[in-house]
Write a protein that holds these residues in place. Structure first.
Motif, mmCIF file in Angstrom:
data_model
loop_
_atom_site.group_PDB
_atom_site.id
_atom_site.type_symbol
_atom_site.label_atom_id
_atom_site.label_comp_id
_atom_site.label_asym_id
_atom_site.label_seq_id
_atom_site.Cartn_x
_atom_site.Cartn_y
_atom_site.Cartn_z
ATOM 1 N N ALA A 77 31.420 -7.688 -45.560
ATOM 2 C CA ALA A 77 30.961 -6.468 -45.327
ATOM 3 C C ALA A 77 29.719 -7.071 -44.272
ATOM 4 N N THR A 78 30.002 -5.802 -43.629
ATOM 5 C CA THR A 78 28.900 -5.878 -42.390
ATOM 6 C C THR A 78 28.516 -3.913 -41.915
ATOM 7 N N VAL A 79 27.436 -4.109 -41.313
ATOM 8 C CA VAL A 79 27.073 -2.997 -40.662
ATOM 9 C C VAL A 79 27.504 -3.449 -39.257
ATOM 10 N N THR A 80 27.869 -1.310 -38.631
ATOM 11 C CA THR A 80 29.002 -1.867 -37.789
ATOM 12 C C THR A 80 28.872 -0.151 -36.868
ATOM 13 N N ASP A 81 28.197 0.130 -36.054
ATOM 14 C CA ASP A 81 28.078 1.609 -35.268
ATOM 15 C C ASP A 81 27.508 2.874 -36.197
ATOM 16 N N GLY A 82 26.449 1.802 -37.709
ATOM 17 C CA GLY A 82 25.773 2.733 -38.728
ATOM 18 C C GLY A 82 26.526 3.078 -39.251
ATOM 19 N N THR A 83 27.805 2.654 -39.684
ATOM 20 C CA THR A 83 29.095 2.010 -40.520
ATOM 21 C C THR A 83 29.040 1.141 -41.471
ATOM 22 N N VAL A 84 29.136 1.179 -42.681
ATOM 23 C CA VAL A 84 29.669 0.003 -43.421
ATOM 24 C C VAL A 84 30.891 -0.426 -44.234
ATOM 25 N N ALA A 85 31.064 -1.707 -43.398
ATOM 26 C CA ALA A 85 32.726 -1.718 -43.854
ATOM 27 C C ALA A 85 32.865 -3.265 -43.870
ATOM 28 N N LEU A 86 34.678 -3.020 -44.873
ATOM 29 C CA LEU A 86 34.857 -4.499 -45.560
ATOM 30 C C LEU A 86 35.510 -5.061 -44.443
ATOM 31 N N LEU A 140 31.524 -4.821 -54.347
ATOM 32 C CA LEU A 140 30.410 -5.369 -53.160
ATOM 33 C C LEU A 140 29.243 -3.796 -53.519
ATOM 34 N N ALA A 141 28.116 -4.420 -53.705
ATOM 35 C CA ALA A 141 27.078 -3.386 -53.907
ATOM 36 C C ALA A 141 26.437 -3.117 -52.292
ATOM 37 N N VAL A 142 25.727 -1.773 -52.157
ATOM 38 C CA VAL A 142 25.534 -0.931 -50.645
ATOM 39 C C VAL A 142 24.145 -0.149 -51.423
ATOM 40 N N ALA A 143 23.126 -0.534 -50.434
ATOM 41 C CA ALA A 143 22.317 0.254 -50.161
ATOM 42 C C ALA A 143 21.823 0.995 -49.532
ATOM 43 N N LEU A 144 21.913 2.324 -49.238
ATOM 44 C CA LEU A 144 21.604 3.521 -47.933
ATOM 45 C C LEU A 144 20.114 4.340 -48.490
ATOM 46 N N ALA A 145 19.768 4.513 -47.112
ATOM 47 C CA ALA A 145 18.220 5.328 -47.153
ATOM 48 C C ALA A 145 18.816 7.064 -47.116
ATOM 49 N N THR A 146 18.095 7.116 -48.003
ATOM 50 C CA THR A 146 18.548 8.887 -48.497
ATOM 51 C C THR A 146 17.313 9.412 -48.228
ATOM 52 N N THR A 147 16.902 11.036 -48.119
ATOM 53 C CA THR A 147 15.662 11.520 -47.924
ATOM 54 C C THR A 147 14.589 11.658 -50.144
ATOM 55 N N LEU A 192 20.351 5.395 -52.026
ATOM 56 C CA LEU A 192 21.053 5.734 -52.709
ATOM 57 C C LEU A 192 22.127 3.990 -52.827
ATOM 58 N N LEU A 193 21.960 3.794 -53.932
ATOM 59 C CA LEU A 193 23.068 2.602 -54.766
ATOM 60 C C LEU A 193 24.307 2.879 -54.817
ATOM 61 N N ARG A 194 25.598 2.489 -54.070
ATOM 62 C CA ARG A 194 26.558 3.029 -54.976
ATOM 63 C C ARG A 194 27.231 0.841 -54.901
ATOM 64 N N ILE A 195 28.659 0.999 -55.332
ATOM 65 C CA ILE A 195 29.157 0.266 -55.452
ATOM 66 C C ILE A 195 31.161 0.793 -55.119
ATOM 67 N N VAL A 196 31.530 -0.320 -54.403
ATOM 68 C CA VAL A 196 32.424 -0.068 -53.810
ATOM 69 C C VAL A 196 33.822 -1.183 -54.652
ATOM 70 N N ASP A 197 35.175 -0.773 -54.403
ATOM 71 C CA ASP A 197 35.769 -1.949 -54.777
ATOM 72 C C ASP A 197 36.214 -2.554 -53.364
#
Length: 375
Positions: free
Chosen positions: A55-64, A91-98, A102-107
């Protein structure tokens, strides 16, 4: 001569990456292999899963990305934390929001399994089990006399509302509150005990007339009991449990690292490298500190300044992020984390009693003597 041989080994390994311009200028022992596996923006979070996924962050997007190069976008926007579940299927992903995070779980296909909003900026994410994720978040409110910093722990099962617990509430003096955000928000990093019953974390202390520092604490998730086990300076907030579950690896100074026993906090092992971008292998045989890879207490490899690493859960490799690229460095002779003791329920009960101060550590150790329940 020895350094020359190490460098040649690294060059040979990197030279085998035909057709790829990405390189990792490292000094590695014979038998180590290097392979670029994904893009990874500098300074962003990343993680390696049990099933060959990254799991990485590239150009402002989170990818598997998997070992075959298949890439799936799972979130838009930069992440503040990424963490695979123990089994590697989520995968648990933490994203900044206003106004919060935002805490998200994805497969592994990128499908969202659950998401929730929490107050504050999430600075750390870890899994207690395959079904329960923990998130540490900081709330900072600014006033004329200073700023109030509240550290929160969120426990979430992927549905409903997370359970929030206040870990620390401190008023910062104006000059402390003006420290760089990266420094202030990098002081709540949560580690989960191998027993999955306890966390270790740091909290900011800003005493009048003294230099602010970080307290290192442990907290039992069932009882809420715990204690302070050490102190480190600002910027050294990462703590790591050793596989025995009875000791922590923490900073000593800005030039050294130590392992301390729990719950006394007594030093039991030392390394002559700073606890910068640190990582500990599943069995505890390897330790990465400030670009230096130690096997037990001996430095065996060196990675370039600014690189960061995380060990693959089966102990076979370490994923290293450097200058926009994630590399997989294999050839390690490690193993998976030790299995839980056969009488786990009994051990957890004793640990709960110890966390509440109902039994001493000496009484706890005596109860374990001669039993299979030690790790």
């Amino acid at each position: 001569m020895k350094n020359l041989l190490l460098t040649l080994c690294a060059v040979i390994a990197l030279g085998s990456l035909t057709g790829c311009a990405a390189t990792l200028p490292a000094q590695l022992p014979a038998g180590f292999q290097v392979k670029p596996v994904a893009r990874s923006d500098s300074g962003t979070p990343f993680d390696a899963g049990r099933n060959g996924h990254f799991a990485t962050v590239t150009d402002g997007t989170v990818a598997l990305t998997d070992l075959q190069g298949k890439r799936v976008t799972v979130a838009n926007g930069g992440a503040s934390a990424l963490s695979f579940s123990p089994g590697g299927h989520r995968l648990a992903v933490a994203l900044a929001t206003t106004g919060g995070s935002l805490l998200r779980i994805v497969d592994l296909n990128g499908a969202t399994l659950g998401e929730t909003k929490v107050a504050g900026r999430i600075t750390s994410v870890a899994w207690r089990s395959e079904k329960e994720v923990l998130a540490g978040a900081l709330n900072i409110r600014k006033y004329s006399f200073g700023s109030q910093m509240v550290s929160l722990l969120f426990q979430w099962d992927g549905s409903g509302v997370p359970v929030a617990t206040t870990l620390n509430d401190v008023t910062l003096r104006p000059h402390v509150a003006k420290l760089p955000e990266q420094l202030l928000y990098n002081q709540l990093l949560i580690a989960v005990s191998p027993y999955r019953d306890e966390i270790a974390f740091t909290s900011l202390k800003d005493p009048p007339l003294f230099t602010p520092y970080l307290r290192v604490l442990i907290r039992n998730l069932d009882t809420g009991g715990g204690s302070e086990v050490g102190q480190v300076q600002l910027g050294q907030g990462k703590v790591m449990y050793a596989p025995d579950g009875e000791s922590l690896v923490i900073a000593d100074t800005d030039k050294a690292t130590r392992r301390i026993s729990l719950p006394e906090g007594k030093p039991v092992e030392n390394w002559p490298s700073a606890a910068v971008n640190s990582a500990l292998s599943p069995s505890g045989r390897y330790l990465l500190l400030d670009g230096h890879l130690y096997r037990k207490e001996k430095a065996i490899a060196t990675f370039p300044a600014g690189s960061r690493g995380v060990f693959v859960p089966d102990g076979s490799a370490i994923a290293v992020s450097y200058q926009g690229q994630l590399f997989l460095v294999s050839g390690l002779e490690d193993a998976a984390a030790p299995a839980p003791p056969a009488d786990l329920d009994r051990v957890l009960r004793l640990r709960r009693l110890r966390s509440q101060g109902l039994i001493t550590d000496q009484e706890y150790q005596k109860q374990l003597e001669g039993k299979e329940s030690t790790r």
